[in-house]
Design an enzyme around this catalytic site. Structure first.
Site, PDB file in Angstrom:
ATOM      1  N   PRO A  88      37.571  33.174  36.790  1.00 38.93           N
ATOM      2  CA  PRO A  88      36.945  34.169  37.666  1.00 38.93           C
ATOM      3  C   PRO A  88      35.582  34.589  37.131  1.00 38.93           C
ATOM      4  O   PRO A  88      35.443  34.928  35.960  1.00 38.93           O
ATOM      5  CB  PRO A  88      37.947  35.343  37.628  1.00 38.93           C
ATOM      6  CG  PRO A  88      39.256  34.709  37.279  1.00 38.93           C
ATOM      7  CD  PRO A  88      38.911  33.581  36.353  1.00 38.93           C
ATOM      8  N   GLU A  89      34.571  34.543  37.995  1.00 41.53           N
ATOM      9  CA  GLU A  89      33.223  34.922  37.605  1.00 41.53           C
ATOM     10  C   GLU A  89      32.877  36.290  38.212  1.00 41.53           C
ATOM     11  O   GLU A  89      33.731  36.944  38.811  1.00 41.53           O
ATOM     12  CB  GLU A  89      32.229  33.842  38.054  1.00 41.53           C
ATOM     13  CG  GLU A  89      32.469  32.476  37.419  1.00 41.53           C
ATOM     14  CD  GLU A  89      32.123  32.435  35.927  1.00 41.53           C
ATOM     15  OE1 GLU A  89      31.546  33.413  35.412  1.00 41.53           O
ATOM     16  OE2 GLU A  89      32.423  31.425  35.286  1.00 41.53           O
TER      17      GLU A  89
END
Length: 271
Positions: free
Chosen positions: A2-3
């Site tokens: 997840p960014e």
């Protein structure tokens, strides 16, 4: 992993459910994450109200009157709002239970995530104090990138992915922003002009905002707070499209490795 857009999507998704709510109990089923989960977490949080849910870089911050929970999703973690009594899965490591019976559940198959507690100002925490500016706030602009890049010989892609320069520009979004700005990822950071950095800063902002609006990028492990995948991948113009025609000029896209990360670009459109 997840960014920033995925974490921001999660932040916005869970905030309405837990802001202002009082913690009834914290259940820790698996304390061995990236760092050990503090044993005192249930003791210190019980009875406290969550004053705000915010994001700094890829960390979620749950602020209370006594301190702050710092939560990182790691490689595969996710947070979901659950109803009481829902079946606990193998990788459901922590439940934050509130007095209104809302349950915030942290799931992390690879256990690279982290849940920490600090009583010092969150901005002074050792994991946060040396980070660069947020790309969606006014402190980030082309002038900053230009000034920090002087005499830097590293590829511009590596430069904008450095969290000490700016936070949250992960591999996918670096590829997309550089394509939008027309800059080849291998260009030396120190040889790019102010004008091009001004455009790049704006492209980084646009790409991240678009991803947030779409709910993040669909990766194998990422789901949002409702358990649904993001949809920004439908709009990716270069990442994951090596060998396919460029949407702008129809030339085949090239894939190389920069710092062991996949980098896809158009040799015609990006200079």
């Amino acid at each position: 992993m997840p960014e920033l857009p995925e974490v921001e999507t999660t932040c916005r998704g869970i905030a309405p459910y837990i802001e202002g709510q009082i913690v009834k109990q914290v259940i820790i089923r698996q304390p061995q994450l990236r760092w050990p989960v503090p044993e005192i977490l249930n003791q210190v949080l019980t009875g406290l109200s969550i004053q705000s849910v915010t994001r700094r870089a890829k960390y979620l911050l749950f602020s209370t009157a006594s301190g702050t929970v710092l939560l990182h999703l790691g490689m595969s973690g996710n947070l979901r709002i659950m109803s009481p009594g829902q079946t606990v899965g193998k990788h459901d490591h922590i439940d934050f239970i509130f007095t209104n019976e809302t349950v915030l559940r942290f799931n992390d198959p690879r256990r690279f995530g982290a849940v920490m507690w600090t009583t010092e100002p969150a901005a002074e925490h050792q994991l946060l104090k040396n980070l660069g500016p947020e790309p969606l706030l006014s402190g980030f602009n082309g002038e900053l990138l230009y000034s920090l890049s002087r005499n830097r010989k590293i590829p511009v892609k590596s430069f904008i992915m450095d969290s000490h320069i700016v936070v949250g520009v992960g591999n996918i979004y670096a590829n997309e922003a550089l394509f939008m700005a027309g800059i080849q990822p291998t260009r030396q950071a120190g040889k790019i002009s102010l004008k091009r950095y001004q455009k790049l800063a704006e492209c980084i902002r646009v790409v991240l905002q678009q991803a947030i609006q779409q709910g993040g990028t669909t990766l194998r492990d990422f789901v949002n707070e409702a358990g649904k995948p993001g949809y920004f991948q439908q709009q990716l113009r270069v990442y994951g499209r090596a060998g396919l025609p460029c949407f702008d000029c129809n030339q085949s896209l090239t894939e190389i490795r920069i710092a062991n990360r996949s980098s896809v670009f158009c040799g015609n459109c990006q200079r």
